[in-house]
Write a protein that holds these residues in place. Sequence first.
Motif, mmCIF file in Angstrom:
data_model
loop_
_atom_site.group_PDB
_atom_site.id
_atom_site.type_symbol
_atom_site.label_atom_id
_atom_site.label_comp_id
_atom_site.label_asym_id
_atom_site.label_seq_id
_atom_site.Cartn_x
_atom_site.Cartn_y
_atom_site.Cartn_z
ATOM 1 N N TYR A 177 15.138 3.189 1.973
ATOM 2 C CA TYR A 177 14.167 2.440 1.190
ATOM 3 C C TYR A 177 12.758 2.870 1.595
ATOM 4 O O TYR A 177 12.505 3.239 2.741
ATOM 5 N N SER A 178 11.843 2.772 0.648
ATOM 6 C CA SER A 178 10.462 3.124 0.917
ATOM 7 C C SER A 178 9.800 2.055 1.777
ATOM 8 O O SER A 178 10.321 0.941 1.943
ATOM 9 N N ILE A 179 8.627 2.398 2.336
ATOM 10 C CA ILE A 179 7.886 1.447 3.165
ATOM 11 C C ILE A 179 7.500 0.224 2.345
ATOM 12 O O ILE A 179 7.548 -0.911 2.833
ATOM 13 N N ILE A 181 8.079 -5.509 1.278
ATOM 14 C CA ILE A 181 8.328 -6.640 0.375
ATOM 15 C C ILE A 181 9.513 -7.469 0.871
ATOM 16 O O ILE A 181 9.463 -8.708 0.881
ATOM 17 N N ILE A 182 10.585 -6.788 1.299
ATOM 18 C CA ILE A 182 11.761 -7.500 1.821
ATOM 19 C C ILE A 182 11.383 -8.309 3.057
ATOM 20 O O ILE A 182 11.759 -9.486 3.202
ATOM 21 N N LEU A 183 10.627 -7.677 3.981
ATOM 22 C CA LEU A 183 10.186 -8.376 5.190
ATOM 23 C C LEU A 183 9.303 -9.570 4.843
ATOM 24 O O LEU A 183 9.454 -10.664 5.425
ATOM 25 N N PHE A 188 -4.009 -1.315 2.622
ATOM 26 C CA PHE A 188 -4.074 -0.366 3.723
ATOM 27 C C PHE A 188 -3.085 0.786 3.530
ATOM 28 O O PHE A 188 -3.371 1.934 3.896
ATOM 29 N N LEU A 189 -1.911 0.484 2.948
ATOM 30 C CA LEU A 189 -0.878 1.510 2.764
ATOM 31 C C LEU A 189 -1.029 2.284 1.456
ATOM 32 O O LEU A 189 -0.298 3.247 1.235
ATOM 33 N N LEU A 222 -0.952 9.930 -0.742
ATOM 34 C CA LEU A 222 -0.587 11.120 0.030
ATOM 35 C C LEU A 222 0.769 11.656 -0.405
ATOM 36 O O LEU A 222 0.947 12.871 -0.559
ATOM 37 N N ARG A 223 1.717 10.760 -0.612
ATOM 38 C CA ARG A 223 3.058 11.180 -1.060
ATOM 39 C C ARG A 223 2.984 11.884 -2.407
ATOM 40 O O ARG A 223 3.632 12.909 -2.629
#
Length: 406
Positions: free
Chosen positions: A5-7, A12-14, A154-155, A161-162
């Motif tokens: 899974y992506s960051i 979101i899950i966290l 922040f992300l 970048l990706r």
Amino acid sequence: MTKNYSIYTKLIILFVVVFFLVCVFFIVLLKMESIAHRQEESFRQENLIKSILGAYEHSLGKDIEIYLKNSGFAMLQDSQLIETIREQSQLIFRRDGEFCILSSLMYLDNLYFDVQCKGFEGLFEKTSRSKLHIVLVVSFFIVVIFIYFSILKFLSPLKKLRQQVLSVTQGGQFSSKNYKEHEIAEIALEFEKTLKKNQELVKSRQLFLRTIMHELKTPIGKGRIVTEMIQDEKQRKRLSNIFLGMDSLINEFAKIENLFSKNYNLHIKANRFSTILQEAKKYLMRDDFNVLVKVDLRENPFIKVDIEIFSLIVKNLIDNALKYSSTGKCELYCDDTCFKIINPGKVLAQPIEYYFEAFTREKQQQVQGMGLGLYIVSEVCKLHNFKFLYTYEDNKHCFKVCFKEQ
């Protein structure tokens, strides 16, 4: 198979899990606070009833009403609601006086003060309720939402970048100028440096190979001119074929270099396998091809390939089979799903994956070559989305290229 899974997805899950746990904590905390508040309020009303009966035992009901309003109570005006509360409420405390009956009632988690006197009756509720828990809950939601969107902001450069890295793989440009001063900006800067260094290495390699090819083509061209001056027809033809073969090999190296440096675009077109095989024969330059190679075209299917590149891998497979064959011969079969090349020989000393790497070959056998044949075949099959398979049975090596699902 484990899914990556992506960051953003993990974040979101966290966030949802933490938000759920904190909400449960708040619900339990508010429930406990509500129970404690009711018990405290019930105790207060009990003391209030005792003090009213002691102070207003022989007073009129209106005096009690004035006292309760001054103490922060408000009298309900809805007669239907009053009747419902008196019928369905839970009795917490009751005290009967000479002229009045005072009760504390619980209805829908709220406490009410019931006054029934001669000539006056009313139902009262506390008007000043604490709003602290509401303020805390609202503040919590605001803080959590602020933190969540702050982290996403922040992300966001990471997502950018990706996308830029992905565009580089498709031939796009990369720049680290638009990133602010933080860790992601440092990653972008280091990536840009590495990318430029690799690009410079690729350019220097291309320049080196082109220079060598140019230097090789010059004597080949002179040799072909001198060949035309030879009077003997047989010798002239033989030398001419040798120089043509050398020129063809140089062109082959150029194509392979461009292919693996991603500077070559495949020109996919449907071709009969027999046509591809004829091109492979030209690259092999073997006058004894029909003697050494047994060809069995059970089918002659159309295959969507870049014929210039794909004929090279057919040539490499045949050349590899002849080099390592214990009899010096090999067999080629083709049907409507794949073609395979079989040659007798000793079992390989290493797993087949070892020979799919560049510059690897069987060390015990004195065979000329750079160890690139199977590597080129494997890479070209990947580019065409074909399966490249190997088996060893009955002392025979079998290399199979499948261009359709079986």
